[in-house]
Design a protein around this motif. Structure first.
Motif, mmCIF file in Angstrom:
data_model
loop_
_atom_site.group_PDB
_atom_site.id
_atom_site.type_symbol
_atom_site.label_atom_id
_atom_site.label_comp_id
_atom_site.label_asym_id
_atom_site.label_seq_id
_atom_site.Cartn_x
_atom_site.Cartn_y
_atom_site.Cartn_z
ATOM 1 N N SER A 13 0.849 -1.235 -0.014
ATOM 2 C CA SER A 13 -0.091 0.059 -0.009
ATOM 3 C C SER A 13 1.042 1.238 0.065
ATOM 4 N N LYS A 14 2.227 1.106 -0.127
ATOM 5 C CA LYS A 14 3.068 2.194 -0.328
ATOM 6 C C LYS A 14 2.968 3.309 0.887
ATOM 7 N N GLN A 15 3.103 2.666 2.049
ATOM 8 C CA GLN A 15 2.969 3.499 3.204
ATOM 9 C C GLN A 15 4.491 3.834 3.684
ATOM 10 N N PRO A 16 4.547 4.788 4.523
ATOM 11 C CA PRO A 16 6.001 5.186 5.050
ATOM 12 C C PRO A 16 6.369 3.931 5.836
ATOM 13 N N HIS A 17 7.759 3.888 6.064
ATOM 14 C CA HIS A 17 8.254 2.849 6.924
ATOM 15 C C HIS A 17 7.615 3.142 8.480
ATOM 16 N N GLY A 18 7.481 1.973 9.003
ATOM 17 C CA GLY A 18 6.637 1.921 10.237
ATOM 18 C C GLY A 18 5.423 1.742 10.133
ATOM 19 N N ASN A 19 4.910 1.819 8.881
ATOM 20 C CA ASN A 19 3.293 1.229 8.646
ATOM 21 C C ASN A 19 3.381 0.406 7.391
ATOM 22 N N HIS A 20 4.318 -0.391 7.245
ATOM 23 C CA HIS A 20 4.614 -1.049 6.002
ATOM 24 C C HIS A 20 3.804 -2.269 6.496
#
Length: 163
Positions: A83-90
């Motif tokens: 879902s192309k989230q920033p790191h910490g929310n992958h």
């Protein structure tokens, strides 16, 4: 649905071994991990990262070829992040593993994927802790262990009965 990865270390952590079990549950996936042979914790300094707690993630490609020791298991690609989230929310970001004299065991729930979504991906254990901020991968250091996620049949799942 069930899946598992058999974790193995290589030249950096040759005694590292364990299992990660993924079980579909209502609303997401339960993840169980048990590993032996983790490096002991060593505190960091101003210019050196600590060893442990250990970053723990799903990576994009189910290839656990050791390759170059300066960048081990690089064939597994980057963190799985559909879902192309920033790191910490992958979707592939997991809690760190704490070594207890080389042993770690934990379970947790995630609603970011179902088991069918991760078949053929890799589980990676890193040398350093994940800071959950640094992009794109949390400054977790070298990869010290890897396992390919494979689908299991409940009738033949030897890991399920251990939990």
């Amino acid at each position: 649905m069930f899946a598992a990865a058999t974790i193995k270390g290589d030249k950096i952590a040759p005694s590292l071994n364990g299992k990660v079990l993924f079980v579909d549950v209502p609303g997401g996936t339960e993840v169980y991990v048990e590993v032996h042979g983790l490096p002991e914790y060593k505190p960091g300094s101003e210019n050196k990262a600590p060893i442990g707690p250990h970053g723990f993630h799903i990576h994009e490609i189910g290839n656990c070829t050791m390759g170059d020791m300066s960048n081990p298991f690089s064939a597994s690609g980057g963190h799985w992040n559909p879902s192309k989230q920033p790191h910490g929310n992958h979707a592939g970001d997991f809690p760190v593993l704490f070594s207890n004299k080389g042993y770690a065991r934990m379970s947790f729930f995630t609603d970011k994927f179902k088991v069918k979504d991760i078949i053929g991906k890799a589980v990676i254990i890193h040398e350093n802790p994940d800071d959950y901020r640094t992009q794109p991968a949390g400054a977790s250091g070298r990869r010290i262990g890897c396992g390919v996620i494979e689908q299991l049949n409940l009738r033949t799942c030897p890991y399920y009965n251990n939990y």
